[in-house]
Scaffold this motif. Structure first.
Motif, PDB file in Angstrom:
ATOM      1  N   LEU A   1      15.402   1.818 -12.540  1.00 44.26           N
ATOM      2  CA  LEU A   1      15.355   0.399 -12.203  1.00 44.26           C
ATOM      3  C   LEU A   1      14.947   0.187 -10.751  1.00 44.26           C
ATOM      4  CD1 LEU A   1      15.964  -2.576 -13.040  1.00 44.26           C
ATOM      5  CD2 LEU A   1      18.264  -2.179 -12.169  1.00 44.26           C
ATOM      6  N   LEU A   2      15.444   1.027  -9.861  1.00 47.33           N
ATOM      7  CA  LEU A   2      15.155   0.871  -8.438  1.00 47.33           C
ATOM      8  C   LEU A   2      13.779   1.398  -8.043  1.00 47.33           C
ATOM      9  CD1 LEU A   2      18.597   1.831  -6.898  1.00 47.33           C
ATOM     10  CD2 LEU A   2      17.611  -0.455  -7.111  1.00 47.33           C
ATOM     11  N   LEU A   3      13.324   2.482  -8.656  1.00 47.07           N
ATOM     12  CA  LEU A   3      12.110   3.140  -8.197  1.00 47.07           C
ATOM     13  C   LEU A   3      10.888   2.949  -9.086  1.00 47.07           C
ATOM     14  CD1 LEU A   3      13.497   6.556  -6.930  1.00 47.07           C
ATOM     15  CD2 LEU A   3      12.953   4.534  -5.595  1.00 47.07           C
TER      16      LEU A   3
ATOM     17  N   VAL B 192       7.573  -1.667   2.918  1.00 47.71           N
ATOM     18  CA  VAL B 192       6.831  -2.362   1.860  1.00 47.71           C
ATOM     19  C   VAL B 192       5.400  -1.843   1.777  1.00 47.71           C
ATOM     20  CG1 VAL B 192       5.880  -4.610   1.186  1.00 47.71           C
ATOM     21  CG2 VAL B 192       8.286  -4.414   1.828  1.00 47.71           C
ATOM     22  N   ILE B 193       4.763  -1.643   2.902  1.00 45.40           N
ATOM     23  CA  ILE B 193       3.397  -1.111   2.900  1.00 45.40           C
ATOM     24  C   ILE B 193       3.365   0.255   2.221  1.00 45.40           C
ATOM     25  CG2 ILE B 193       1.592  -0.133   4.388  1.00 45.40           C
ATOM     26  CD1 ILE B 193       2.177  -2.497   6.324  1.00 45.40           C
ATOM     27  N   LEU B 194       4.319   1.105   2.554  1.00 50.89           N
ATOM     28  CA  LEU B 194       4.372   2.438   1.959  1.00 50.89           C
ATOM     29  C   LEU B 194       4.890   2.412   0.522  1.00 50.89           C
ATOM     30  CD1 LEU B 194       5.844   4.411   4.985  1.00 50.89           C
ATOM     31  CD2 LEU B 194       3.456   4.375   4.205  1.00 50.89           C
ATOM     32  N   GLY B 195       5.600   1.362   0.164  1.00 48.52           N
ATOM     33  CA  GLY B 195       6.205   1.292  -1.161  1.00 48.52           C
ATOM     34  C   GLY B 195       7.399   2.218  -1.276  1.00 48.52           C
ATOM     35  N   VAL B 196       8.216   2.269  -0.227  1.00 50.79           N
ATOM     36  CA  VAL B 196       9.392   3.135  -0.195  1.00 50.79           C
ATOM     37  C   VAL B 196      10.651   2.296  -0.382  1.00 50.79           C
ATOM     38  CG1 VAL B 196      10.729   4.748   1.194  1.00 50.79           C
ATOM     39  CG2 VAL B 196       8.263   4.727   1.385  1.00 50.79           C
TER      40      VAL B 196
ATOM     41  N   LEU C 192       8.134  -9.252  -5.179  1.00 51.16           N
ATOM     42  CA  LEU C 192       8.239  -7.802  -4.984  1.00 51.16           C
ATOM     43  C   LEU C 192       9.568  -7.264  -5.503  1.00 51.16           C
ATOM     44  CD1 LEU C 192       6.666  -7.129  -1.489  1.00 51.16           C
ATOM     45  CD2 LEU C 192       5.903  -6.256  -3.690  1.00 51.16           C
ATOM     46  N   LEU C 193      10.633  -8.015  -5.329  1.00 52.79           N
ATOM     47  CA  LEU C 193      11.930  -7.597  -5.847  1.00 52.79           C
ATOM     48  C   LEU C 193      11.888  -7.500  -7.372  1.00 52.79           C
ATOM     49  CD1 LEU C 193      14.984  -7.011  -5.336  1.00 52.79           C
ATOM     50  CD2 LEU C 193      15.346  -9.476  -5.555  1.00 52.79           C
ATOM     51  N   ALA C 194      11.253  -8.476  -8.000  1.00 54.03           N
ATOM     52  CA  ALA C 194      11.210  -8.507  -9.459  1.00 54.03           C
ATOM     53  C   ALA C 194      10.268  -7.462 -10.045  1.00 54.03           C
ATOM     54  CB  ALA C 194      10.793  -9.899  -9.934  1.00 54.03           C
ATOM     55  N   THR C 195       9.101  -7.299  -9.456  1.00 51.51           N
ATOM     56  CA  THR C 195       8.095  -6.412 -10.049  1.00 51.51           C
ATOM     57  C   THR C 195       8.149  -4.996  -9.514  1.00 51.51           C
ATOM     58  OG1 THR C 195       6.403  -6.910  -8.394  1.00 51.51           O
ATOM     59  CG2 THR C 195       6.471  -8.307 -10.375  1.00 51.51           C
ATOM     60  N   GLY C 196       8.651  -4.836  -8.307  1.00 55.56           N
ATOM     61  CA  GLY C 196       8.552  -3.554  -7.632  1.00 55.56           C
ATOM     62  C   GLY C 196       7.170  -3.422  -7.017  1.00 55.56           C
ATOM     63  N   PRO C 197       6.896  -2.315  -6.382  1.00 56.76           N
ATOM     64  CA  PRO C 197       5.647  -2.162  -5.635  1.00 56.76           C
ATOM     65  C   PRO C 197       4.433  -1.803  -6.480  1.00 56.76           C
ATOM     66  CG  PRO C 197       6.937  -0.187  -5.423  1.00 56.76           C
ATOM     67  CD  PRO C 197       7.775  -1.162  -6.200  1.00 56.76           C
ATOM     68  N   GLY C 198       4.635  -1.529  -7.760  1.00 53.45           N
ATOM     69  CA  GLY C 198       3.534  -1.051  -8.596  1.00 53.45           C
ATOM     70  C   GLY C 198       3.463   0.463  -8.534  1.00 53.45           C
ATOM     71  N   SER C 199       2.518   1.010  -9.282  1.00 50.97           N
ATOM     72  CA  SER C 199       2.455   2.477  -9.382  1.00 50.97           C
ATOM     73  C   SER C 199       1.779   3.136  -8.184  1.00 50.97           C
ATOM     74  CB  SER C 199       1.736   2.883 -10.665  1.00 50.97           C
ATOM     75  OG  SER C 199       0.384   2.470 -10.629  1.00 50.97           O
ATOM     76  N   ILE C 200       1.123   2.357  -7.338  1.00 50.97           N
ATOM     77  CA  ILE C 200       0.490   2.922  -6.146  1.00 50.97           C
ATOM     78  C   ILE C 200       1.476   2.762  -4.992  1.00 50.97           C
ATOM     79  CG2 ILE C 200      -1.530   2.882  -4.639  1.00 50.97           C
ATOM     80  CD1 ILE C 200      -2.914   1.385  -7.055  1.00 50.97           C
TER      81      ILE C 200
ATOM     82  N   PHE D 218      10.607  13.552  -8.774  1.00 55.23           N
ATOM     83  CA  PHE D 218      11.978  14.057  -8.703  1.00 55.23           C
ATOM     84  C   PHE D 218      12.872  13.639  -9.874  1.00 55.23           C
ATOM     85  CE2 PHE D 218      10.596  13.986  -4.240  1.00 55.23           C
ATOM     86  CZ  PHE D 218      10.813  15.308  -3.933  1.00 55.23           C
ATOM     87  N   PHE D 219      12.580  12.512 -10.515  1.00 55.22           N
ATOM     88  CA  PHE D 219      13.535  11.985 -11.506  1.00 55.22           C
ATOM     89  C   PHE D 219      12.976  11.866 -12.905  1.00 55.22           C
ATOM     90  CE2 PHE D 219      14.938  10.335  -7.389  1.00 55.22           C
ATOM     91  CZ  PHE D 219      16.216  10.837  -7.375  1.00 55.22           C
ATOM     92  N   ASN D 220      11.695  11.905 -13.067  1.00 52.81           N
ATOM     93  CA  ASN D 220      11.117  11.747 -14.403  1.00 52.81           C
ATOM     94  C   ASN D 220      11.295  13.053 -15.176  1.00 52.81           C
ATOM     95  OD1 ASN D 220       9.879  10.564 -16.510  1.00 52.81           O
ATOM     96  ND2 ASN D 220       7.860  10.408 -15.568  1.00 52.81           N
ATOM     97  N   ILE D 221      12.270  13.041 -16.019  1.00 55.37           N
ATOM     98  CA  ILE D 221      12.665  14.261 -16.730  1.00 55.37           C
ATOM     99  C   ILE D 221      11.876  14.401 -18.018  1.00 55.37           C
ATOM    100  CG2 ILE D 221      14.583  15.452 -17.838  1.00 55.37           C
ATOM    101  CD1 ILE D 221      16.403  13.871 -15.843  1.00 55.37           C
TER     102      ILE D 221
END
Length: 145
Positions: free
Chosen positions: A7-9, A78-82, A124-132, A142-145
């Protein structure tokens, strides 16, 4: 735990065009926030740092710290998407207080700046930064199992 991290990342807006559009949106929005408001924290129009309003009566150190971080550190994240979804929270708080408290009696021409920033950072809070983004890299690496 995995669901919370996802949800966060995790943020994929569904198409390459949408992800690239969000990438451009993030960079333009954060650059403008830093250029216009962040730089004032270092040097205002008279060469001195900006005096940050404190309408909520917080301890001055806390008020200045949150305002400075939201206008200087958050744009870089935000620029880095971190940790984007968490990073935008202080800026949403600051801009919302600007709109609803500091500028509540001002003209619409003055109130529209904090309003537009609030709406943009809520997106940005709702959508997240996107895949880039580094969020996407961290999640997938690290987390995609």
């Amino acid at each position: 735990m995995y669901d919370i991290i996802k949800l966060l990342l995790y943020s994929d807006l569904g198409s390459d065009l949408s992800n690239w559009a969000m990438f451009a949106f993030r960079i333009l929005l954060a650059t403008e926030l830093f250029r216009v408001h962040g730089m004032k924290k270092f040097r205002g129009s008279d060469g001195k740092p900006e005096v940050v309003p404190n309408p909520l009566g917080l301890p001055q150190f806390i008020n200045n710290l949150v305002a400075t971080l939201s206008d200087t550190v958050v744009p870089v994240l935000v620029i880095l998407g971190v940790f984007t979804r968490m990073a935008v929270l202080p800026t949403i708080g600051i801009t919302s207080v600007g709109y609803f408290v500091v500028h509540k009696n001002d003209s619409p021409e003055v109130r529209d700046v904090p309003f537009m920033y609030t709406i943009c950072f809520l997106l940005l809070l709702a959508t997240g930064p996107g895949s880039i983004s580094l969020d996407n890299y961290i999640f997938n690496h690290f987390f995609n199992i």
